[in-house]
Design a protein around this motif. Structure first.
Motif, PDB file in Angstrom:
ATOM      1  N   THR A   1       0.857  -1.193   0.000  1.00  0.00           N
ATOM      2  CA  THR A   1       0.000   0.000   0.000  1.00  0.00           C
ATOM      3  C   THR A   1       0.891   1.240   0.000  1.00  0.00           C
ATOM      4  O   THR A   1       2.061   1.161   0.399  1.00  0.00           O
ATOM      5  CB  THR A   1      -0.908   0.016   1.242  1.00  0.00           C
ATOM      6  N   PRO A   2       0.385   2.386  -0.429  1.00  0.00           N
ATOM      7  CA  PRO A   2       1.231   3.584  -0.498  1.00  0.00           C
ATOM      8  C   PRO A   2       1.855   3.968   0.839  1.00  0.00           C
ATOM      9  O   PRO A   2       2.967   4.486   0.889  1.00  0.00           O
ATOM     10  CB  PRO A   2       0.276   4.665  -1.006  1.00  0.00           C
ATOM     11  N   GLU A   3       1.128   3.729   1.950  1.00  0.00           N
ATOM     12  CA  GLU A   3       1.656   4.061   3.266  1.00  0.00           C
ATOM     13  C   GLU A   3       1.512   2.854   4.187  1.00  0.00           C
ATOM     14  O   GLU A   3       0.523   2.115   4.115  1.00  0.00           O
ATOM     15  CB  GLU A   3       0.917   5.258   3.872  1.00  0.00           C
ATOM     16  N   VAL A   4       2.514   2.675   5.058  1.00  0.00           N
ATOM     17  CA  VAL A   4       2.442   1.607   6.060  1.00  0.00           C
ATOM     18  C   VAL A   4       2.897   2.172   7.393  1.00  0.00           C
ATOM     19  O   VAL A   4       3.752   3.059   7.457  1.00  0.00           O
ATOM     20  CB  VAL A   4       3.310   0.386   5.686  1.00  0.00           C
ATOM     21  N   GLY A   5       2.314   1.642   8.459  1.00  0.00           N
ATOM     22  CA  GLY A   5       2.707   2.063   9.791  1.00  0.00           C
ATOM     23  C   GLY A   5       4.041   1.460  10.181  1.00  0.00           C
ATOM     24  O   GLY A   5       4.376   0.340   9.805  1.00  0.00           O
ATOM     25  N   ALA A   6       4.790   2.242  10.975  1.00  0.00           N
ATOM     26  CA  ALA A   6       6.080   1.776  11.475  1.00  0.00           C
ATOM     27  C   ALA A   6       6.209   2.147  12.945  1.00  0.00           C
ATOM     28  O   ALA A   6       7.210   2.709  13.381  1.00  0.00           O
ATOM     29  CB  ALA A   6       7.224   2.368  10.664  1.00  0.00           C
ATOM     30  N   GLY A   7       5.187   1.849  13.708  1.00  0.00           N
ATOM     31  CA  GLY A   7       5.217   2.159  15.134  1.00  0.00           C
ATOM     32  C   GLY A   7       4.958   3.625  15.392  1.00  0.00           C
ATOM     33  O   GLY A   7       3.828   4.105  15.282  1.00  0.00           O
ATOM     34  N   ALA A   8       6.004   4.368  15.704  1.00  0.00           N
ATOM     35  CA  ALA A   8       5.864   5.774  16.076  1.00  0.00           C
ATOM     36  C   ALA A   8       5.650   6.699  14.884  1.00  0.00           C
ATOM     37  O   ALA A   8       5.398   7.886  15.061  1.00  0.00           O
ATOM     38  CB  ALA A   8       7.088   6.231  16.859  1.00  0.00           C
ATOM     39  N   PHE A   9       5.731   6.171  13.689  1.00  0.00           N
ATOM     40  CA  PHE A   9       5.560   7.015  12.507  1.00  0.00           C
ATOM     41  C   PHE A   9       5.014   6.190  11.359  1.00  0.00           C
ATOM     42  O   PHE A   9       4.862   4.968  11.453  1.00  0.00           O
ATOM     43  CB  PHE A   9       6.891   7.678  12.100  1.00  0.00           C
ATOM     44  N   THR A  10       4.707   6.862  10.260  1.00  0.00           N
ATOM     45  CA  THR A  10       4.208   6.218   9.051  1.00  0.00           C
ATOM     46  C   THR A  10       5.189   6.476   7.923  1.00  0.00           C
ATOM     47  O   THR A  10       5.768   7.559   7.833  1.00  0.00           O
ATOM     48  CB  THR A  10       2.827   6.786   8.669  1.00  0.00           C
ATOM     49  N   ILE A  11       5.405   5.475   7.089  1.00  0.00           N
ATOM     50  CA  ILE A  11       6.307   5.670   5.964  1.00  0.00           C
ATOM     51  C   ILE A  11       5.539   5.570   4.654  1.00  0.00           C
ATOM     52  O   ILE A  11       4.522   4.880   4.556  1.00  0.00           O
ATOM     53  CB  ILE A  11       7.464   4.642   5.958  1.00  0.00           C
ATOM     54  N   ARG A  12       6.012   6.312   3.667  1.00  0.00           N
ATOM     55  CA  ARG A  12       5.449   6.250   2.327  1.00  0.00           C
ATOM     56  C   ARG A  12       6.489   5.595   1.420  1.00  0.00           C
ATOM     57  O   ARG A  12       7.594   6.105   1.260  1.00  0.00           O
ATOM     58  CB  ARG A  12       5.116   7.643   1.802  1.00  0.00           C
ATOM     59  N   ALA A  13       6.145   4.439   0.879  1.00  0.00           N
ATOM     60  CA  ALA A  13       7.073   3.695   0.026  1.00  0.00           C
ATOM     61  C   ALA A  13       6.966   4.180  -1.419  1.00  0.00           C
ATOM     62  O   ALA A  13       5.866   4.405  -1.939  1.00  0.00           O
ATOM     63  CB  ALA A  13       6.775   2.205   0.090  1.00  0.00           C
ATOM     64  N   GLU A  14       8.099   4.336  -2.051  1.00  0.00           N
ATOM     65  CA  GLU A  14       8.123   4.818  -3.434  1.00  0.00           C
ATOM     66  C   GLU A  14       7.668   3.743  -4.407  1.00  0.00           C
ATOM     67  O   GLU A  14       7.173   4.039  -5.492  1.00  0.00           O
ATOM     68  CB  GLU A  14       9.530   5.279  -3.786  1.00  0.00           C
ATOM     69  N   TRP A  15       7.856   2.468  -4.018  1.00  0.00           N
ATOM     70  CA  TRP A  15       7.577   1.359  -4.931  1.00  0.00           C
ATOM     71  C   TRP A  15       6.480   0.464  -4.365  1.00  0.00           C
ATOM     72  O   TRP A  15       6.327   0.335  -3.156  1.00  0.00           O
ATOM     73  CB  TRP A  15       8.841   0.522  -5.149  1.00  0.00           C
ATOM     74  N   GLY A  16       5.750  -0.166  -5.280  1.00  0.00           N
ATOM     75  CA  GLY A  16       4.771  -1.177  -4.898  1.00  0.00           C
ATOM     76  C   GLY A  16       5.362  -2.569  -5.047  1.00  0.00           C
ATOM     77  O   GLY A  16       6.564  -2.747  -5.222  1.00  0.00           O
ATOM     78  N   LEU A  17       4.482  -3.563  -5.045  1.00  0.00           N
ATOM     79  CA  LEU A  17       4.939  -4.948  -5.110  1.00  0.00           C
ATOM     80  C   LEU A  17       5.610  -5.281  -6.437  1.00  0.00           C
ATOM     81  O   LEU A  17       6.319  -6.290  -6.541  1.00  0.00           O
ATOM     82  CB  LEU A  17       3.762  -5.900  -4.870  1.00  0.00           C
ATOM     83  N   GLU A  18       5.414  -4.447  -7.459  1.00  0.00           N
ATOM     84  CA  GLU A  18       6.067  -4.712  -8.744  1.00  0.00           C
ATOM     85  C   GLU A  18       7.583  -4.688  -8.612  1.00  0.00           C
ATOM     86  O   GLU A  18       8.289  -5.306  -9.416  1.00  0.00           O
ATOM     87  CB  GLU A  18       5.615  -3.686  -9.794  1.00  0.00           C
TER      88      GLU A  18
END
Length: 328
Positions: free
Chosen positions: A52-69
């Protein structure tokens, strides 16, 4: 078809699932992005991907540049752990990992990331590890896997697993050494203020009478001095005197901060330096034995085989750098 792991600009995809452990996520990103080949070229291209575009990482949220591709284009996939390893892994993630494995992609897990890899079925019938706290849970949930809670990492070739926290560093350095040899891996280890190879397993970390001192706070100057004087016949008393400690205290500090004794650490560092000399020089093996502090070439060969798993000559044949156009 299996991929060739030693090529320059090898692509590493780090998969971030929801509630990813930040330390597990950052470890491969930092190590692989900082690794350089002789001449300064980057050895790896690192892509952080997520379902997904954003995932939780405990104290913060990260936005990943890439998807599963990104998994389909990777040479190596790293699976960091998640805060709750019992949360089901999304089916599209499992399908993407299985497809990448079928294409020959190397897949490695850090800490509880072993639960993600186990969920694919790719570890069935294999030996694996994870953080010692979660080892029993992994064994119960996946009885078809031989779970070893006492090691820092397990290398099955295409599939690798590591224990918790700092063992992810050990695993990444092991991958770099497998790809590019010990000299490149040693440079990466130094940047991480980390020994290239630690002796012993994670069982030593299960119980502590008191927390270990911060890495490098006391021993870093002593380790550097030992590395600079490998050719000398160093004794435990020499090392203790250099550290300004009693032999008992220096032994305790080494156990806390390196997981081994001063003399065992010295022997392993001698072997690491021998690997570097075998890769980068044409010095005879007997001369290298003396350069790294072994009085007997026979003792050097025996210890080298015990630590590295092969002979000095065989190691040189596999890893010695050659200029383009030179004959083997």
């Amino acid at each position: 078809m299996a991929r060739t792991y030693g090529v320059a600009m090898h692509t590493v995809a780090v998969l971030a699932l929801d509630q990813v452990v930040p330390f597990d996520l950052a470890t491969p990103i930092e190590i692989f992005t900082r690794t350089r080949l002789p001449g300064g070229r980057p050895a790896y291209r690192v892509r952080v991907c997520a379902p997904t575009p954003e995932v939780g990482a405990g104290a913060f949220t990260i936005r990943a540049e890439w998807g599963l591709e990104a998994l389909a284009d990777a040479d190596t996939i790293i699976l960091p752990g998640c805060a709750d390893p019992t949360v089901p892994v999304p089916e599209d993630v499992l399908d993407a990992l299985r497809k990448a494995a079928a294409d020959g992609t190397r897949i490695a897990s850090i800490c509880a990331g072993a639960f993600v890899l186990a969920a694919t079925g790719l570890l069935d019938g294999l030996r694996a590890t994870t953080h010692w706290v979660a080892a029993d849970l992994l064994a119960r949930r996946h009885p078809e896997i031989e779970v070893d809670p006492d090691v820092l990492y397990v290398d099955n070739g295409q599939f690798l697993t590591s224990a918790g926290a700092a063992a992810g560093l050990d695993l990444c350095l092991h991958l770099i050494r497998s790809d590019h040899g010990s000299a490149v891996a040693a440079d990466a280890a130094r940047l991480s203020v980390m020994p290239l190879e630690r002796e012993g397993g994670q069982a030593q970390f299960i119980v502590h009478d008191q927390p270990p001192a911060p890495r490098g706070s006391v021993l870093e100057p002593v380790l550097r001095w030992m590395t600079d004087h490998l050719d000398r016949d160093l004794t435990l008393s020499d090392i203790a005197a250099r550290a300004g400690m009693s032999t008992r205290s220096v032994n305790r500090r080494f156990r806390e901060q390196t997981g081994t004794t001063p003399l065992q650490w010295l022997h392993r560092e001698r072997i690491r330096q021998a690997q570097y000399l075998l890769e980068t020089t044409r010095h005879p093996v007997d001369r290298i034995a003396g350069q790294v502090g072994f009085g007997s070439p026979t003792a050097f060969r025996e210890r080298f085989r015990r630590v590295v798993g092969t002979s000095p000559n065989a190691y040189r044949a596999a890893f010695q750098r050659r200029e383009p156009g030179t004959l083997t």
